[in-house]
Design a protein around this motif. Structure first.
Motif, short mmCIF file in Angstrom:
data_model
loop_
_atom_site.label_atom_id
_atom_site.label_comp_id
_atom_site.label_asym_id
_atom_site.label_seq_id
_atom_site.Cartn_x
_atom_site.Cartn_y
_atom_site.Cartn_z
N LYS B 2 0.81 -1.21 0.00
CA LYS B 2 0.00 0.00 0.00
C LYS B 2 0.85 1.26 0.00
O LYS B 2 1.82 1.37 0.75
CB LYS B 2 -0.91 -0.02 1.23
N GLY B 4 0.96 5.60 0.09
CA GLY B 4 0.38 6.94 0.25
C GLY B 4 1.25 7.91 -0.52
O GLY B 4 2.48 7.83 -0.45
N GLU B 28 -3.43 4.04 -1.82
CA GLU B 28 -4.44 4.21 -0.79
C GLU B 28 -4.98 5.63 -0.77
O GLU B 28 -6.20 5.84 -0.74
CB GLU B 28 -3.84 3.89 0.59
N TRP B 29 -4.10 6.59 -0.74
CA TRP B 29 -4.54 7.99 -0.67
C TRP B 29 -3.47 8.92 -1.22
O TRP B 29 -2.31 8.52 -1.42
CB TRP B 29 -4.88 8.39 0.77
N SER B 41 -11.65 11.16 -5.82
CA SER B 41 -10.69 10.09 -6.05
C SER B 41 -9.82 10.46 -7.25
O SER B 41 -10.31 10.98 -8.26
CB SER B 41 -11.39 8.77 -6.34
N ASP B 52 -8.10 0.46 -6.49
CA ASP B 52 -7.50 1.27 -5.43
C ASP B 52 -8.46 2.39 -5.00
O ASP B 52 -9.29 2.85 -5.78
CB ASP B 52 -6.20 1.93 -5.91
N CYS B 53 -8.32 2.84 -3.72
CA CYS B 53 -9.14 3.96 -3.25
C CYS B 53 -8.69 5.27 -3.87
O CYS B 53 -9.43 5.97 -4.53
CB CYS B 53 -9.04 4.11 -1.74
N THR B 55 -8.08 8.13 -2.63
CA THR B 55 -8.80 9.32 -2.17
C THR B 55 -7.82 10.47 -1.93
O THR B 55 -6.71 10.27 -1.45
CB THR B 55 -9.56 9.03 -0.86
N LEU B 67 -4.87 9.77 9.62
CA LEU B 67 -4.87 9.21 8.26
C LEU B 67 -4.10 7.89 8.23
O LEU B 67 -4.56 6.89 7.66
CB LEU B 67 -4.24 10.23 7.29
N GLU B 70 -6.15 5.15 10.09
CA GLU B 70 -7.35 4.68 9.41
C GLU B 70 -7.04 4.06 8.05
O GLU B 70 -7.74 3.15 7.59
CB GLU B 70 -8.33 5.83 9.25
N HIS B 71 -6.00 4.60 7.39
CA HIS B 71 -5.64 4.08 6.06
C HIS B 71 -4.14 3.77 6.04
O HIS B 71 -3.36 4.51 5.42
CB HIS B 71 -5.99 5.10 4.97
N VAL B 73 -0.38 2.45 5.37
CA VAL B 73 0.37 2.20 4.13
C VAL B 73 1.75 1.61 4.45
O VAL B 73 2.22 1.72 5.59
CB VAL B 73 0.57 3.49 3.30
#
Lengths: 256, 256, 256, 256
Positions: B2, B4, B28-29, B41, B52-53, B55, B67, B70-71, B73
């Motif tokens: 993952k 970021g 992820e973000w 997105s 993939d998200c 966001t 961050l 919650e998400h 990486v």
């Protein structure tokens, strides 16, 4: 260090030219096939002043054994032809004279002989003895190693009358394990010689390009090999063996 | 694995584009400075379909600590600016998230911070993160090593409005220890970016050429680094550290 | 001057992009085959602010006769396909609207139609409408004219997935009357497009090289043609007709 | 047609080489400054068999007037130096011998003399007499004419010891009316000579490249000029005057 040179064609002359101008090496003699220039000095023919003897002998009139006794050398550099090695190989190896061969193609017999000789002395063989082309092979295979899936194409350019795909391009294809279809041969005018390896990535391109200016590059390459073969034990070496120590920080003599 | 991503300018968008198309990595973000695209997105903005998200958040409205909880990486890839590292560095390092920074210039403070973070996690920094340019640096310094006396010149070509000598050309000059006088900067039209290192020998020439096609090359480079940083211990790494195992036969993940 | 554009694929979009940014030309409308973007403006889709209308219509929902009456134009620029000319040709020619077609291939029927239309208005057709490629053709045939016996080879490079020899390379071979054997096609990575014509003389080499950066070059080319077609009488023109006045000192509008 | 050659330095020798191998021209004699090779034949020195006399004389031992009477020629080709024209100019012009001068720089006196002589015979002067470089100048100024606002940069490459910007690059800059800042001079190893003119457009790039292989290119150029000067009236000509008829379909002798 003393050198005996086999061959005095276009490449041989260019190599003699470079050795005569080197202060680290002395060109003792040149052995050629025919006796047309017997006992002349390469210095006069090439118009170079040098303390080296550089006397020209022919295989038909001089006994190699006697030549090596009367005019001993540390290296034999061979720019003659496939058969040259049969003439001087055994006697040179028995005297631990190091052999540097730049012959383009050897048959099975000759390759077997090289391996035999390598049990007694250091034997080096490279079909293209320029630093540039060998560096290209080395650097290209490194990139191929890093990016095995990259698209690779080769463009080689030579003078109009050169027939067939260049041997160097074939060697590049073999080293990089690409199809010979990927070699593009341009033949036009008097282009001396150019090899370009193109690595096409999706978002970028890397090109390795070697351009020949003159055959003297063979001479520089041969002397670079001699420098680095000087302290090598008996065995069979190629150009990659000469370049590898530069990566691993081992002792190596740089190109000049 | 993952990822970021910091930054969503031209380079950041191109990098997101490549990550979204990769099946080995999940975006992820994206964390950007301003909140203009909050909660959208990157997939929609770039027009790419992907599981993939991706966001988009902004530094001003989201707490980096929350961050990352919650998400979570595995990697942070930083294409933001010099200050980005202050925002996410410490909290990421404490979670052993690996950091890959492609920031062009860092001040002394940031370099010190990188070294600090490298005591806790694997930190990678390279001002130009393309494989091609880094391979060029590597291969060029190898040839310089073999032939220390060779003449070296650099020609770099970029679009008309690019001011100053390119940072990559400066890096080449520094690596090869040549004068910046030897850099020739061509500025014309919309040329994306080309760097050519010319090695002039007396009888031959070797050229290493890198041409950029698009910024997506940054994305490929970043993912190549991520692959090879995956199993690395804490410490500070540069691109040469990533390339070196390919020479020594150590385990390394190839470029794809 | 007012322009109507046929086609809104990759090339059409790039051309619209250039026209919208030009202050000398106004993009009145775009006519595309399908109705997916009906009544939207190309400005919004391309994210460009401009005073031009640039409304998108489709062939299926709009009558070309009514379109030309309600939104009259001076030029139609055609980046659609082989059949486009049947749709707008006759009605445009009858209104003396000048036609600029960049269609790659036309069948016999279409070529006959072009000649027919050329009796009423100025009709221009060029399969590759960039200035660079057409200049290359012109300059190369000039050199061939000066040195008819020179060796000529072509190297064209494109992205890996491009199949077949490039149409432009075929056109170069045809123009210079050389065998297609002399075309070398390199396919690697994401190379946008490069054409190199090599003239090999015994003692020197001349190379003409064209590199594409982006499709917007089609737009610049089309507007350059429009400028120079503005005052032309009815008749069928190609790119050479546009370039020739620059040699002979006749009035011509330069490229910008 | 009979030729007398002034100068027997590196360039002069290469020119003699080409004339001796031409069946359309005969090399009657060579006039050099010093008498070191008096009465020898250039054929022996260059190792070429040819029916031409090619006897070498020196300015100090031979009276030019008597030479021209005993060994009349149609052309004098001058590869000597700035002063050569004073030696043979007036007497040659009075005999309507055509003069082809490849001298790099002339002072004001010499330029005035050339104009004077041009009232009696055809006088041609070009500081670089190769077809390739002159074609480059012609083709480049044509493109500049078509696209006056295009960005132009020049890259010239020569051997390490060449000092200053190349005269040809200066001529290119002057012809294209660009700043000498736009000339990039690369000096490395044994590069013979390369000139590249880069035209950078926003979406495409055009490059014109000339590479020298050997000085014999001066000989081919001189004979090409001679062919095209043969039927010219008295007057002062440059290379552009020789190339222009190829554009306008006038009678001109092609390069071979």
């Amino acid at each position: 260090m003393k050198i005996g040179l086999l061959g005095f064609g276009k490449a041989g002359k260019a190599v003699a030219n470079v050795i005569l101008q080197s202060s680290d090496f002395s060109l003792e003699w040149i052995l050629k096939k025919t006796d047309t220039l017997d006992n002349l000095s390469a210095k006069d023919i090439l118009g170079i002043s040098s303390p080296d003897c550089a006397t020209i002998y022919s295989q038909s009139t001089v006994d190699i054994k006697i030549l090596l006794e009367e005019h001993p050398v540390d290296f034999i550099i061979d720019f003659s032809n496939e058969n040259g090695i049969h003439h001087y190989g055994k006697v040179s190896a028995s005297k631990q004279i190091k052999i540097i061969s730049a012959i383009s193609h050897y048959g099975e017999n000759e390759v077997r002989l090289l391996k035999e000789l390598a049990k007694e002395t250091a034997v080096f063989w490279s079909p293209n003895i320029t630093l540039g082309v060998n560096y290209l092979l080395f650097a290209a295979s490194l990139l191929k190693n890093i990016a095995p899936g990259v698209d690779i194409e080769v463009v080689e350019e030579h003078f109009k009358t050169k027939s067939g795909v260049s041997g160097t391009a074939m060697k590049i294809a073999e080293t990089l394990d690409i199809e010979t279809d990927s070699i593009n041969s341009v033949r036009a005018g008097g282009i001396v010689g150019k090899h370009e390896v193109i690595f096409g990535f999706p978002y970028q391109t890397v090109r390795l390009v070697h351009e020949s200016i003159s055959r003297e590059a063979f001479g520089s390459g041969a002397l670079f090999v001699a420098e680095n073969l000087k302290n090598k034990q008996k065995g069979l070496y190629n150009f990659e063996d000469i370049l590898r120590p530069f990566f691993f920080g081992e002792t190596a003599k740089s190109f000049s």
